[in-house]
Write a protein that holds these residues in place. Sequence first.
Motif, PDB file in Angstrom:
ATOM      1  N   CYS A  78       0.822  -1.217   0.000  1.00 35.15           N
ATOM      2  CA  CYS A  78       0.000   0.000   0.000  1.00 35.15           C
ATOM      3  C   CYS A  78       0.853   1.263   0.000  1.00 35.15           C
ATOM      4  O   CYS A  78       0.483   2.257  -0.631  1.00 35.15           O
ATOM      5  N   LEU A  79       1.980   1.240   0.701  1.00 35.55           N
ATOM      6  CA  LEU A  79       2.862   2.405   0.682  1.00 35.55           C
ATOM      7  C   LEU A  79       3.415   2.641  -0.723  1.00 35.55           C
ATOM      8  O   LEU A  79       3.420   3.766  -1.217  1.00 35.55           O
ATOM      9  N   VAL A  80       3.861   1.585  -1.382  1.00 37.69           N
ATOM     10  CA  VAL A  80       4.423   1.713  -2.731  1.00 37.69           C
ATOM     11  C   VAL A  80       3.373   2.231  -3.713  1.00 37.69           C
ATOM     12  O   VAL A  80       3.653   3.066  -4.566  1.00 37.69           O
ATOM     13  N   HIS A  81       2.141   1.746  -3.580  1.00 43.07           N
ATOM     14  CA  HIS A  81       1.075   2.104  -4.518  1.00 43.07           C
ATOM     15  C   HIS A  81       0.201   3.272  -4.044  1.00 43.07           C
ATOM     16  O   HIS A  81      -0.845   3.544  -4.637  1.00 43.07           O
ATOM     17  N   ALA A  85      -3.851   4.947   3.077  1.00 39.01           N
ATOM     18  CA  ALA A  85      -4.925   5.691   3.742  1.00 39.01           C
ATOM     19  C   ALA A  85      -6.293   5.261   3.217  1.00 39.01           C
ATOM     20  O   ALA A  85      -7.218   5.005   3.997  1.00 39.01           O
ATOM     21  N   GLU A  86      -6.413   5.160   1.914  1.00 41.58           N
ATOM     22  CA  GLU A  86      -7.696   4.778   1.326  1.00 41.58           C
ATOM     23  C   GLU A  86      -8.101   3.369   1.756  1.00 41.58           C
ATOM     24  O   GLU A  86      -9.260   3.132   2.117  1.00 41.58           O
ATOM     25  N   SER A  87      -7.154   2.443   1.746  1.00 39.73           N
ATOM     26  CA  SER A  87      -7.455   1.059   2.135  1.00 39.73           C
ATOM     27  C   SER A  87      -7.889   0.982   3.593  1.00 39.73           C
ATOM     28  O   SER A  87      -8.872   0.319   3.925  1.00 39.73           O
ATOM     29  N   LEU A  88      -7.154   1.670   4.457  1.00 45.11           N
ATOM     30  CA  LEU A  88      -7.519   1.650   5.875  1.00 45.11           C
ATOM     31  C   LEU A  88      -8.855   2.342   6.106  1.00 45.11           C
ATOM     32  O   LEU A  88      -9.682   1.863   6.886  1.00 45.11           O
ATOM     33  N   GLN A  89      -9.095   3.423   5.408  1.00 46.73           N
ATOM     34  CA  GLN A  89     -10.366   4.131   5.565  1.00 46.73           C
ATOM     35  C   GLN A  89     -11.536   3.216   5.205  1.00 46.73           C
ATOM     36  O   GLN A  89     -12.564   3.222   5.887  1.00 46.73           O
ATOM     37  N   LEU A  90     -11.387   2.423   4.158  1.00 48.21           N
ATOM     38  CA  LEU A  90     -12.458   1.487   3.783  1.00 48.21           C
ATOM     39  C   LEU A  90     -12.716   0.481   4.902  1.00 48.21           C
ATOM     40  O   LEU A  90     -13.858   0.106   5.153  1.00 48.21           O
ATOM     41  N   CYS A  91     -11.658   0.068   5.589  1.00 49.05           N
ATOM     42  CA  CYS A  91     -11.811  -0.899   6.682  1.00 49.05           C
ATOM     43  C   CYS A  91     -12.444  -0.281   7.925  1.00 49.05           C
ATOM     44  O   CYS A  91     -12.994  -1.002   8.761  1.00 49.05           O
ATOM     45  N   LEU A  92     -12.359   1.029   8.043  1.00 46.03           N
ATOM     46  CA  LEU A  92     -12.853   1.710   9.241  1.00 46.03           C
ATOM     47  C   LEU A  92     -14.263   2.269   9.080  1.00 46.03           C
ATOM     48  O   LEU A  92     -14.780   2.915   9.984  1.00 46.03           O
ATOM     49  N   LEU A  93     -14.900   1.990   7.958  1.00 47.52           N
ATOM     50  CA  LEU A  93     -16.232   2.550   7.688  1.00 47.52           C
ATOM     51  C   LEU A  93     -17.343   1.931   8.538  1.00 47.52           C
ATOM     52  O   LEU A  93     -18.302   2.599   8.879  1.00 47.52           O
ATOM     53  N   SER A 120      -3.115  11.918   8.538  1.00 47.49           N
ATOM     54  CA  SER A 120      -1.662  11.717   8.478  1.00 47.49           C
ATOM     55  C   SER A 120      -1.290  10.707   7.396  1.00 47.49           C
ATOM     56  O   SER A 120      -0.304  10.879   6.679  1.00 47.49           O
ATOM     57  N   LEU A 121      -2.082   9.648   7.288  1.00 48.32           N
ATOM     58  CA  LEU A 121      -1.783   8.633   6.274  1.00 48.32           C
ATOM     59  C   LEU A 121      -1.993   9.167   4.861  1.00 48.32           C
ATOM     60  O   LEU A 121      -1.237   8.818   3.952  1.00 48.32           O
ATOM     61  N   TYR A 122      -2.997  10.012   4.677  1.00 48.72           N
ATOM     62  CA  TYR A 122      -3.196  10.608   3.352  1.00 48.72           C
ATOM     63  C   TYR A 122      -2.014  11.506   2.975  1.00 48.72           C
ATOM     64  O   TYR A 122      -1.683  11.627   1.796  1.00 48.72           O
ATOM     65  N   GLU A 123      -1.361  12.121   3.958  1.00 49.38           N
ATOM     66  CA  GLU A 123      -0.178  12.923   3.676  1.00 49.38           C
ATOM     67  C   GLU A 123       0.960  12.070   3.118  1.00 49.38           C
ATOM     68  O   GLU A 123       1.805  12.558   2.368  1.00 49.38           O
ATOM     69  N   LEU A 124       0.995  10.793   3.481  1.00 50.34           N
ATOM     70  CA  LEU A 124       2.028   9.886   2.961  1.00 50.34           C
ATOM     71  C   LEU A 124       1.879   9.636   1.460  1.00 50.34           C
ATOM     72  O   LEU A 124       2.817   9.171   0.817  1.00 50.34           O
ATOM     73  N   ASP A 125       0.708   9.932   0.905  1.00 55.39           N
ATOM     74  CA  ASP A 125       0.511   9.742  -0.537  1.00 55.39           C
ATOM     75  C   ASP A 125       1.466  10.612  -1.350  1.00 55.39           C
ATOM     76  O   ASP A 125       1.716  10.327  -2.526  1.00 55.39           O
ATOM     77  N   CYS A 126       2.001  11.662  -0.745  1.00 56.15           N
ATOM     78  CA  CYS A 126       2.941  12.556  -1.440  1.00 56.15           C
ATOM     79  C   CYS A 126       4.363  11.988  -1.448  1.00 56.15           C
ATOM     80  O   CYS A 126       5.225  12.502  -2.156  1.00 56.15           O
ATOM     81  N   VAL A 127       4.610  10.959  -0.647  1.00 61.20           N
ATOM     82  CA  VAL A 127       5.958  10.386  -0.513  1.00 61.20           C
ATOM     83  C   VAL A 127       6.101   9.220  -1.488  1.00 61.20           C
ATOM     84  O   VAL A 127       5.197   8.389  -1.613  1.00 61.20           O
TER      85      VAL A 127
END
Length: 133
Positions: A78-81, A85-93, A120-127
Amino acid sequence: PVTDGSRELHSLCAQLEFLLQFDLKEKRSFFGQRKDYWDFLCQGLAQCRQEHEGVHFVTSLDKLKTPVGRGRAFLRYCLVHRQLAESLQLCLLDPESLCEWYYARSPFLSPKQRAEILGSLYELDCVTFHLAL
């Protein structure tokens, strides 16, 4: 880009794993194997009725034998792709599912803390992550 040799990567992954395991209820599979956050993620993503490429990729790796190993591989995928954040958000719905998997002290059960974590996890999308999968 962040690579496998980065100290920050190891710290990030350790913190993510701690967060996902914190106050996780002990559950067992039909054969008695202890379930972990990998099982939570799989169930959460399956409830969204989406075939997640990360889950498919991780389950295709024959070398991974434990839920923790699969969970770690999923986090790296998930970090590479840029999907963490999106995957975890789906699990937390689903609040019922969260209560089924986590005790009350879990930050995932607090809407404010959950929003902060996801932000915070969505901010990692920029990395950019260049990790061996």
